[in-house]
Motif scaffolding. Sequence first.
Motif, PDB file in Angstrom:
ATOM      1  N   ALA A  55     -18.753 -70.266 -28.947  1.00 35.43           N
ATOM      2  CA  ALA A  55     -18.901 -71.661 -28.534  1.00 35.43           C
ATOM      3  C   ALA A  55     -20.011 -71.743 -27.496  1.00 35.43           C
ATOM      4  N   ARG A  56     -20.851 -72.785 -27.616  1.00 38.10           N
ATOM      5  CA  ARG A  56     -21.975 -72.937 -26.693  1.00 38.10           C
ATOM      6  C   ARG A  56     -22.240 -74.411 -26.396  1.00 38.10           C
ATOM      7  N   SER A  57     -23.094 -74.635 -25.411  1.00 30.04           N
ATOM      8  CA  SER A  57     -23.716 -75.935 -25.147  1.00 30.04           C
ATOM      9  C   SER A  57     -22.735 -77.088 -24.940  1.00 30.04           C
ATOM     10  N   PRO A  58     -21.787 -76.968 -24.006  1.00 34.67           N
ATOM     11  CA  PRO A  58     -20.909 -78.108 -23.754  1.00 34.67           C
ATOM     12  C   PRO A  58     -21.679 -79.279 -23.154  1.00 34.67           C
ATOM     13  N   VAL A  59     -21.237 -80.490 -23.432  1.00 34.31           N
ATOM     14  CA  VAL A  59     -21.853 -81.689 -22.867  1.00 34.31           C
ATOM     15  C   VAL A  59     -20.781 -82.772 -22.771  1.00 34.31           C
ATOM     16  N   TRP A  60     -20.768 -83.503 -21.652  1.00 36.71           N
ATOM     17  CA  TRP A  60     -19.759 -84.529 -21.410  1.00 36.71           C
ATOM     18  C   TRP A  60     -20.179 -85.853 -22.022  1.00 36.71           C
ATOM     19  N   SER A  61     -19.203 -86.616 -22.490  1.00 37.99           N
ATOM     20  CA  SER A  61     -19.477 -87.983 -22.923  1.00 37.99           C
ATOM     21  C   SER A  61     -19.846 -88.819 -21.705  1.00 37.99           C
ATOM     22  N   PRO A  62     -20.569 -89.927 -21.892  1.00 40.43           N
ATOM     23  CA  PRO A  62     -20.966 -90.752 -20.746  1.00 40.43           C
ATOM     24  C   PRO A  62     -19.799 -91.232 -19.892  1.00 40.43           C
ATOM     25  N   ASP A  63     -18.621 -91.417 -20.502  1.00 36.04           N
ATOM     26  CA  ASP A  63     -17.465 -91.864 -19.725  1.00 36.04           C
ATOM     27  C   ASP A  63     -16.637 -90.710 -19.173  1.00 36.04           C
ATOM     28  N   GLY A  64     -17.030 -89.461 -19.468  1.00 36.43           N
ATOM     29  CA  GLY A  64     -16.344 -88.299 -18.933  1.00 36.43           C
ATOM     30  C   GLY A  64     -15.011 -87.987 -19.575  1.00 36.43           C
ATOM     31  N   ARG A  65     -14.664 -88.667 -20.642  1.00 34.72           N
ATOM     32  CA  ARG A  65     -13.355 -88.472 -21.265  1.00 34.72           C
ATOM     33  C   ARG A  65     -13.367 -87.459 -22.397  1.00 34.72           C
ATOM     34  N   GLN A  66     -14.544 -87.075 -22.843  1.00 36.59           N
ATOM     35  CA  GLN A  66     -14.657 -86.106 -23.929  1.00 36.59           C
ATOM     36  C   GLN A  66     -15.697 -85.047 -23.574  1.00 36.59           C
ATOM     37  N   LEU A  67     -15.565 -83.927 -24.247  1.00 40.04           N
ATOM     38  CA  LEU A  67     -16.526 -82.840 -24.099  1.00 40.04           C
ATOM     39  C   LEU A  67     -16.883 -82.372 -25.502  1.00 40.04           C
ATOM     40  N   ALA A  68     -18.153 -82.457 -25.845  1.00 42.46           N
ATOM     41  CA  ALA A  68     -18.619 -81.933 -27.124  1.00 42.46           C
ATOM     42  C   ALA A  68     -19.242 -80.566 -26.894  1.00 42.46           C
ATOM     43  N   TYR A  69     -19.226 -79.739 -27.917  1.00 44.25           N
ATOM     44  CA  TYR A  69     -19.815 -78.405 -27.819  1.00 44.25           C
ATOM     45  C   TYR A  69     -20.118 -77.907 -29.216  1.00 44.25           C
ATOM     46  N   LEU A  70     -20.823 -76.800 -29.312  1.00 40.07           N
ATOM     47  CA  LEU A  70     -21.155 -76.191 -30.592  1.00 40.07           C
ATOM     48  C   LEU A  70     -20.273 -74.974 -30.806  1.00 40.07           C
ATOM     49  N   SER A  71     -19.667 -74.891 -31.980  1.00 37.86           N
ATOM     50  CA  SER A  71     -18.742 -73.801 -32.282  1.00 37.86           C
ATOM     51  C   SER A  71     -19.019 -73.254 -33.672  1.00 37.86           C
ATOM     52  N   SER A  72     -18.846 -71.938 -33.813  1.00 37.75           N
ATOM     53  CA  SER A  72     -18.998 -71.276 -35.106  1.00 37.75           C
ATOM     54  C   SER A  72     -17.671 -71.163 -35.840  1.00 37.75           C
ATOM     55  N   LYS A  73     -16.709 -71.978 -35.456  1.00 39.99           N
ATOM     56  CA  LYS A  73     -15.357 -71.902 -36.000  1.00 39.99           C
ATOM     57  C   LYS A  73     -15.328 -72.063 -37.511  1.00 39.99           C
ATOM     58  N   SER A  74     -16.243 -72.858 -38.058  1.00 38.61           N
ATOM     59  CA  SER A  74     -16.264 -73.104 -39.504  1.00 38.61           C
ATOM     60  C   SER A  74     -17.163 -72.119 -40.250  1.00 38.61           C
ATOM     61  N   GLY A  75     -17.705 -71.141 -39.542  1.00 34.49           N
ATOM     62  CA  GLY A  75     -18.597 -70.158 -40.156  1.00 34.49           C
ATOM     63  C   GLY A  75     -20.034 -70.321 -39.718  1.00 34.49           C
ATOM     64  N   PHE A 120     -22.563 -72.853 -36.818  1.00 36.66           N
ATOM     65  CA  PHE A 120     -22.428 -73.716 -35.654  1.00 36.66           C
ATOM     66  C   PHE A 120     -22.444 -75.186 -36.073  1.00 36.66           C
ATOM     67  N   GLU A 121     -21.395 -75.901 -35.672  1.00 38.68           N
ATOM     68  CA  GLU A 121     -21.278 -77.337 -35.892  1.00 38.68           C
ATOM     69  C   GLU A 121     -20.836 -77.985 -34.584  1.00 38.68           C
TER      70      GLU A 121
END
Length: 316
Positions: A253-273, A275-276
């Motif tokens: 998992a890499r590159s976390p980033v917060w949503s503008p309202d701070g309620r979510q965190l998106a990131y890149l994961s190789s979980k599906s094989g 990076f998505e």
Amino acid sequence: MRLGAPVWRWLCPAVALLVAVVGGGAADATQHVPGRLLFASDGDLWVLDSSGAHQLAIGGALTQPTWAPDGSTLAYVYRGTNFADIFVTDDQGQSLTRLTNSQSTILDNNDWNLRPTFSPDGKLIAFVSDKTSTFPTLWLMNSADGSGRHELATGLQEEGVDTLAWSPDGSQLAFTLFIEPGPTQIALLALGATGRQVRRVLTDLPGGALDPAWAPDGSWLAFAGRDGFAMDIYAVQPDGSSVTRLTRDGVLARSPVWSPDGRQLAYLSSKSGYFEVWAIDIKTDESGALMASSPRQLTQDLHVDAASGLSWGRTP
């Protein structure tokens, strides 16, 4: 097509039907995405919003895109054969400005300018460059035209710096620090009004830490941390306390980033094989500790460039 001038999908009705949109469960998940996520895949730029993922620009050599604070402008890196330069444009690709010009016929005069990051007021861009050093170091320049470029001395013993994040109040830069002989860690650089710069290493994970991202209110920094052969998303408070593991996917998992309202965190994961883009909801309990929901997948089959990172911007 001149150097660094990609084909902007939103400006070309003839190719509008070629725009890819994620489907299935991933499309359902994006309905809860506020603002717009920006990322790169196979050298092209993509935007993910509540309607899905859309190809924004075709260039084949575009990477590390990032939104300006108001969401109306973005910066990105054009990677050449022996150099990399930073450009800015509006989100429709109508006003393109080259901020650095490092291409040279003399190999030793070529520079790598990477990781553009806007200041909270949008007036400056922090970036890393090897212009005066063997390894990338921290630099600042004006976001409008690239003027005022100057190097920032960190005062730390390092071989180089990488991914950057500007604190919401503009007083600090968080960055990935290469420390010999150990792994990378997250460091903070205070930017004082007097020019005096105070620095410190924030993390001390045995496996290393990278990719810092400030929460919109400045109360937390998310980052990617290595544990054995896996990398997960963590958060830490700016004083170095309350290190919290937010994901336990057991993959990369890499590159976390917060949503503008701070309620979510998106990131890149190789979980599906491959990076998505994935996301988790973030809450605090009565004690103020962070709690994360189960991850949900936002894209599929896009094979996102993990090293290029994510940027989550407002809708202008």
